[in-house]
Design a protein around this motif. Structure first.
Motif, mmCIF file in Angstrom:
data_model
loop_
_atom_site.group_PDB
_atom_site.id
_atom_site.type_symbol
_atom_site.label_atom_id
_atom_site.label_comp_id
_atom_site.label_asym_id
_atom_site.label_seq_id
_atom_site.Cartn_x
_atom_site.Cartn_y
_atom_site.Cartn_z
ATOM 1 N N GLY A 166 116.095 57.817 -2.384
ATOM 2 C CA GLY A 166 115.289 57.714 -3.593
ATOM 3 C C GLY A 166 116.109 57.237 -4.772
ATOM 4 O O GLY A 166 117.269 57.628 -4.936
ATOM 5 N N GLY A 194 119.130 59.886 -8.845
ATOM 6 C CA GLY A 194 118.270 60.065 -10.007
ATOM 7 C C GLY A 194 119.003 59.785 -11.299
ATOM 8 O O GLY A 194 120.175 60.091 -11.436
ATOM 9 N N GLY A 241 118.660 66.683 -3.561
ATOM 10 C CA GLY A 241 118.774 66.196 -2.192
ATOM 11 C C GLY A 241 120.101 66.555 -1.571
ATOM 12 O O GLY A 241 120.931 67.232 -2.167
ATOM 13 N N CYS A 248 114.182 62.224 -8.622
ATOM 14 C CA CYS A 248 114.271 61.886 -7.200
ATOM 15 C C CYS A 248 114.375 63.136 -6.350
ATOM 16 O O CYS A 248 115.056 64.084 -6.713
ATOM 17 N N LEU A 249 113.712 63.080 -5.206
ATOM 18 C CA LEU A 249 113.817 64.117 -4.197
ATOM 19 C C LEU A 249 113.978 63.411 -2.865
ATOM 20 O O LEU A 249 113.121 62.604 -2.487
ATOM 21 N N GLY A 250 115.087 63.666 -2.173
ATOM 22 C CA GLY A 250 115.293 62.982 -0.906
ATOM 23 C C GLY A 250 116.636 63.308 -0.291
ATOM 24 O O GLY A 250 117.428 64.066 -0.848
ATOM 25 N N ALA A 277 123.083 64.107 -4.181
ATOM 26 C CA ALA A 277 122.268 63.939 -5.376
ATOM 27 C C ALA A 277 123.120 63.531 -6.569
ATOM 28 O O ALA A 277 124.228 64.023 -6.748
ATOM 29 N N ALA A 311 119.458 61.191 -3.109
ATOM 30 C CA ALA A 311 118.661 61.135 -4.328
ATOM 31 C C ALA A 311 119.518 60.606 -5.475
ATOM 32 O O ALA A 311 120.395 61.299 -5.970
ATOM 33 N N GLY A 355 118.154 64.701 -9.862
ATOM 34 C CA GLY A 355 118.305 64.346 -8.454
ATOM 35 C C GLY A 355 118.378 65.606 -7.613
ATOM 36 O O GLY A 355 119.173 66.500 -7.905
ATOM 37 N N LEU A 362 110.128 59.990 -3.978
ATOM 38 C CA LEU A 362 110.239 60.962 -2.893
ATOM 39 C C LEU A 362 110.491 60.192 -1.606
ATOM 40 O O LEU A 362 109.635 59.422 -1.173
#
Length: 154
Positions: A91, A103, A109, A96-98, A112, A101, A107, A87
């Motif tokens: 990230g 991920g 964000g 992931c969070l942001g 993402a 992101a 993901g 986070l």
């Protein structure tokens, strides 16, 4: 000279006290570090590094739960977060969070990536966003809404 000094509770019957470091008060800005005494596989359960870079240095928080400007851990929370659950502003991890992101699994964000990506710009196998790039997006797969269980218009 390092502006951060050792402080914290004295060691008792339970063993040594966790490492707590607090720095001087510089106009409302403080530096703080906490590292739990308990570890798992060599990593502290909790590691927190808080404060501006010029006081703490560019030192990452590494632990099972890591919180800091640069956080690396199973659960990482920070400006730059790397871990299983990340986070932060940027990230990188499984989930992931942001703002950005990156991920591997999910993901979420502004930008993402991931197997499932949700964001303004989303790139992944399943991508939902203003700009979706991937095998299954709202633009190229009308069945995606049905797959997600969302109502579809007829």
């Amino acid at each position: 000279m390092n502006p951060i000094r050792e402080s914290g509770p004295k060691a008792g019957d339970r063993g040594p006290a966790p490492a707590v470091r607090a720095g001087p008060d510089l106009g409302g800005m403080r530096a703080f570090e906490y590292r739990s005494a308990r570890t798992w596989m060599g990593l502290p359960l909790v590691h927190i590094v808080y404060g501006p870079i010029w006081l703490t240095g560019f030192r990452p928080a590494c632990g099972i739960l890591a919180v800091g400007n640069l956080a690396i851990g199973v659960v990482a929370i920070g400006g730059i977060a790397v871990g299983g659950l990340a986070l932060g502003g940027i990230g990188l991890g499984l989930i992931c969070l942001g703002g950005i992101a990156l991920g591997l699994g999910v993901g979420l964000g502004g930008v993402a990536t991931g197997y499932v990506a949700l964001g303004g710009v989303a790139a992944g196998f399943y991508a939902l966003g203003g700009v979706g790039i991937g095998a299954h997006t709202l633009q190229n797969d009308p069945g995606l809404l049905h797959l997600l269980g969302l109502p579809t218009e007829r």
